[in-house]
Write a protein that holds these residues in place. Sequence first.
Motif, PDB file in Angstrom:
ATOM      1  N   LEU A   1       0.845  -1.195   0.000  1.00 37.22           N
ATOM      2  CA  LEU A   1       0.000   0.000   0.000  1.00 37.22           C
ATOM      3  C   LEU A   1       0.879   1.244   0.000  1.00 37.22           C
ATOM      4  O   LEU A   1       1.833   1.351   0.781  1.00 37.22           O
ATOM      5  N   LEU A   2       0.542   2.205  -0.864  1.00 38.54           N
ATOM      6  CA  LEU A   2       1.232   3.486  -0.838  1.00 38.54           C
ATOM      7  C   LEU A   2       0.907   4.240   0.443  1.00 38.54           C
ATOM      8  O   LEU A   2      -0.168   4.093   1.009  1.00 38.54           O
ATOM      9  N   THR A   3       1.836   5.065   0.898  1.00 33.31           N
ATOM     10  CA  THR A   3       1.537   5.977   1.992  1.00 33.31           C
ATOM     11  C   THR A   3       0.722   7.151   1.468  1.00 33.31           C
ATOM     12  O   THR A   3       0.609   7.352   0.250  1.00 33.31           O
ATOM     13  N   GLY A   4       0.155   7.938   2.378  1.00 30.35           N
ATOM     14  CA  GLY A   4      -0.706   9.041   1.973  1.00 30.35           C
ATOM     15  C   GLY A   4      -0.024  10.031   1.050  1.00 30.35           C
ATOM     16  O   GLY A   4      -0.625  10.509   0.076  1.00 30.35           O
ATOM     17  N   GLU A   5       1.243  10.354   1.338  1.00 30.79           N
ATOM     18  CA  GLU A   5       1.963  11.349   0.515  1.00 30.79           C
ATOM     19  C   GLU A   5       2.065  10.897  -0.933  1.00 30.79           C
ATOM     20  O   GLU A   5       1.780  11.662  -1.867  1.00 30.79           O
ATOM     21  N   TYR A   6       2.459   9.662  -1.133  1.00 27.90           N
ATOM     22  CA  TYR A   6       2.643   9.167  -2.490  1.00 27.90           C
ATOM     23  C   TYR A   6       1.313   8.844  -3.158  1.00 27.90           C
ATOM     24  O   TYR A   6       1.191   8.914  -4.382  1.00 27.90           O
ATOM     25  N   ALA A   7       0.315   8.492  -2.351  1.00 26.26           N
ATOM     26  CA  ALA A   7      -1.014   8.273  -2.921  1.00 26.26           C
ATOM     27  C   ALA A   7      -1.555   9.572  -3.514  1.00 26.26           C
ATOM     28  O   ALA A   7      -2.195   9.570  -4.573  1.00 26.26           O
ATOM     29  N   ARG A   8      -1.307  10.701  -2.834  1.00 29.53           N
ATOM     30  CA  ARG A   8      -1.772  11.994  -3.361  1.00 29.53           C
ATOM     31  C   ARG A   8      -1.085  12.330  -4.679  1.00 29.53           C
ATOM     32  O   ARG A   8      -1.717  12.853  -5.603  1.00 29.53           O
ATOM     33  N   LEU A   9       0.217  12.046  -4.776  1.00 30.77           N
ATOM     34  CA  LEU A   9       0.927  12.282  -6.035  1.00 30.77           C
ATOM     35  C   LEU A   9       0.344  11.426  -7.155  1.00 30.77           C
ATOM     36  O   LEU A   9       0.104  11.911  -8.265  1.00 30.77           O
ATOM     37  N   ARG A  10       0.109  10.167  -6.860  1.00 35.73           N
ATOM     38  CA  ARG A  10      -0.452   9.278  -7.889  1.00 35.73           C
ATOM     39  C   ARG A  10      -1.872   9.696  -8.252  1.00 35.73           C
ATOM     40  O   ARG A  10      -2.262   9.656  -9.423  1.00 35.73           O
ATOM     41  N   LEU A  11      -2.660  10.112  -7.253  1.00 42.05           N
ATOM     42  CA  LEU A  11      -4.037  10.519  -7.523  1.00 42.05           C
ATOM     43  C   LEU A  11      -4.072  11.774  -8.389  1.00 42.05           C
ATOM     44  O   LEU A  11      -4.925  11.901  -9.282  1.00 42.05           O
ATOM     45  N   ASP A  12      -3.164  12.718  -8.152  1.00 39.25           N
ATOM     46  CA  ASP A  12      -3.090  13.903  -9.014  1.00 39.25           C
ATOM     47  C   ASP A  12      -2.816  13.499 -10.459  1.00 39.25           C
ATOM     48  O   ASP A  12      -3.395  14.068 -11.401  1.00 39.25           O
ATOM     49  N   GLU A  13      -1.930  12.516 -10.653  1.00 38.30           N
ATOM     50  CA  GLU A  13      -1.638  12.043 -12.005  1.00 38.30           C
ATOM     51  C   GLU A  13      -2.873  11.413 -12.644  1.00 38.30           C
ATOM     52  O   GLU A  13      -3.167  11.647 -13.824  1.00 38.30           O
ATOM     53  N   GLU A  14      -3.602  10.618 -11.858  1.00 44.53           N
ATOM     54  CA  GLU A  14      -4.790   9.952 -12.400  1.00 44.53           C
ATOM     55  C   GLU A  14      -5.894  10.964 -12.711  1.00 44.53           C
ATOM     56  O   GLU A  14      -6.639  10.798 -13.682  1.00 44.53           O
ATOM     57  N   ILE A  15      -6.006  12.001 -11.893  1.00 42.86           N
ATOM     58  CA  ILE A  15      -6.995  13.041 -12.169  1.00 42.86           C
ATOM     59  C   ILE A  15      -6.666  13.752 -13.480  1.00 42.86           C
ATOM     60  O   ILE A  15      -7.551  13.999 -14.311  1.00 42.86           O
ATOM     61  N   ALA A  16      -5.391  14.075 -13.667  1.00 37.96           N
ATOM     62  CA  ALA A  16      -4.986  14.726 -14.915  1.00 37.96           C
ATOM     63  C   ALA A  16      -5.248  13.817 -16.110  1.00 37.96           C
ATOM     64  O   ALA A  16      -5.716  14.272 -17.166  1.00 37.96           O
ATOM     65  N   ARG A  17      -4.985  12.537 -15.942  1.00 38.40           N
ATOM     66  CA  ARG A  17      -5.206  11.582 -17.036  1.00 38.40           C
ATOM     67  C   ARG A  17      -6.700  11.437 -17.326  1.00 38.40           C
ATOM     68  O   ARG A  17      -7.123  11.385 -18.482  1.00 38.40           O
ATOM     69  N   ALA A  18      -7.502  11.371 -16.262  1.00 34.17           N
ATOM     70  CA  ALA A  18      -8.957  11.240 -16.447  1.00 34.17           C
ATOM     71  C   ALA A  18      -9.530  12.475 -17.133  1.00 34.17           C
ATOM     72  O   ALA A  18     -10.412  12.374 -17.984  1.00 34.17           O
ATOM     73  N   ARG A  19      -9.023  13.662 -16.770  1.00 28.28           N
ATOM     74  CA  ARG A  19      -9.515  14.894 -17.374  1.00 28.28           C
ATOM     75  C   ARG A  19      -9.107  14.968 -18.851  1.00 28.28           C
ATOM     76  O   ARG A  19      -9.900  15.352 -19.705  1.00 28.28           O
ATOM     77  N   GLU A  20      -7.863  14.574 -19.147  1.00 30.05           N
ATOM     78  CA  GLU A  20      -7.368  14.656 -20.521  1.00 30.05           C
ATOM     79  C   GLU A  20      -8.102  13.698 -21.445  1.00 30.05           C
ATOM     80  O   GLU A  20      -8.439  14.048 -22.584  1.00 30.05           O
ATOM     81  N   HIS A  21      -8.357  12.490 -20.967  1.00 29.81           N
ATOM     82  CA  HIS A  21      -8.957  11.464 -21.818  1.00 29.81           C
ATOM     83  C   HIS A  21     -10.456  11.295 -21.574  1.00 29.81           C
ATOM     84  O   HIS A  21     -11.072  10.394 -22.161  1.00 29.81           O
TER      85      HIS A  21
ATOM     86  N   ASP B   1      -8.260  18.323  -7.802  1.00 31.86           N
ATOM     87  CA  ASP B   1      -6.975  17.773  -7.375  1.00 31.86           C
ATOM     88  C   ASP B   1      -7.179  16.690  -6.324  1.00 31.86           C
ATOM     89  O   ASP B   1      -8.293  16.439  -5.857  1.00 31.86           O
ATOM     90  N   ALA B   2      -6.055  16.053  -5.941  1.00 34.37           N
ATOM     91  CA  ALA B   2      -6.120  14.927  -5.017  1.00 34.37           C
ATOM     92  C   ALA B   2      -6.651  15.334  -3.654  1.00 34.37           C
ATOM     93  O   ALA B   2      -7.472  14.626  -3.056  1.00 34.37           O
ATOM     94  N   ASP B   3      -6.198  16.470  -3.125  1.00 35.76           N
ATOM     95  CA  ASP B   3      -6.635  16.886  -1.788  1.00 35.76           C
ATOM     96  C   ASP B   3      -8.148  17.092  -1.742  1.00 35.76           C
ATOM     97  O   ASP B   3      -8.807  16.717  -0.761  1.00 35.76           O
ATOM     98  N   THR B   4      -8.702  17.688  -2.795  1.00 34.13           N
ATOM     99  CA  THR B   4     -10.144  17.928  -2.827  1.00 34.13           C
ATOM    100  C   THR B   4     -10.924  16.614  -2.880  1.00 34.13           C
ATOM    101  O   THR B   4     -11.927  16.439  -2.185  1.00 34.13           O
TER     102      THR B   4
END
Length: 295
Positions: A133-153, A263-266
């Motif tokens: 399991l990722l820790t919270g810090e790295y999960a937020r980084l990955r979630l930001d990437e997935e949000i950007a990918r979801a928005r783009e595609h 973003d991930a925090d929201t």
Amino acid sequence: MSGGRTPGWTEQQTGIALCAVLAAACGLLAGIESGTFGLTALGITALCALAGLVFDGFIGLVVGLVCATAAVALKRYTGIWNPGEFLPAVALAACLLALGWAAGLAGAQARRAARAGDTGNGISAPVYGSLGLLTGEYARLRLDEEIARAREHRRPLGLLIIRVNLDDPGLSPAARQSAGRAVARLVESLLRESDVPFSLSEQEFGAILPDTGATTGWNVVGPLLDAAGRATFTDRSTQQRRPLSECAELQTNLVFHTERTPDADTLIALARESTQTAPAENRDPAETTRLRVIL
């Protein structure tokens, strides 16, 4: 994490070890063969392991079956087939079959771990204890990437948060930690290969669910919740296993990315909201669905 914890083997390490044992067994069986067949059998073993790693467990099993069939056919073709060769041939075929399956599982697990640990900046992401399991810090980084990918595609994106509420005041800190880890194991093992599990604390876990909308979200999460109802953990004060259902309640929130979650925090904050907050008339119904599970 407590300093006295001894990490156990991860699923990935276990899969690699199993592959190594099976490959060694195949190599030993091939090594006792004489002449050209022995060298060819070693080549088939290497091919089985490498090809299996590319696929998952099921396709790896098919790869193992093909390699086992090829080894037996080659033995007959070279003219060394006789009643005395039957048992060695069966043993080699069984080992190749198991090797293909184990290599497929190990390869799938390695690819999942690589996706979970890829934060886009070359940093290896830490995990929760010995679990993947990722820790919270790295999960937020990955979630930001997935949000950007979801928005783009223009793809759906879900986020699962599970809070373990322990209502037995008699549980020791070690037992509480053990109960949390029981849920963490379910989150890590029962979701899809494409999902990214993470830990926000010892009692709060979650998963990023790519390409998952409201219509399919609970179909993904349902088996996890069903397994949680049957899960047990070790109460070290009594040295006995206890059902999680005796002392825990799971608050499960499944939210989905919209224009209001940039973003991930929201998105994480939305998932963490209490069911009593944010009046329903002010909330987009597509954003979130919630479930409180009394185990």
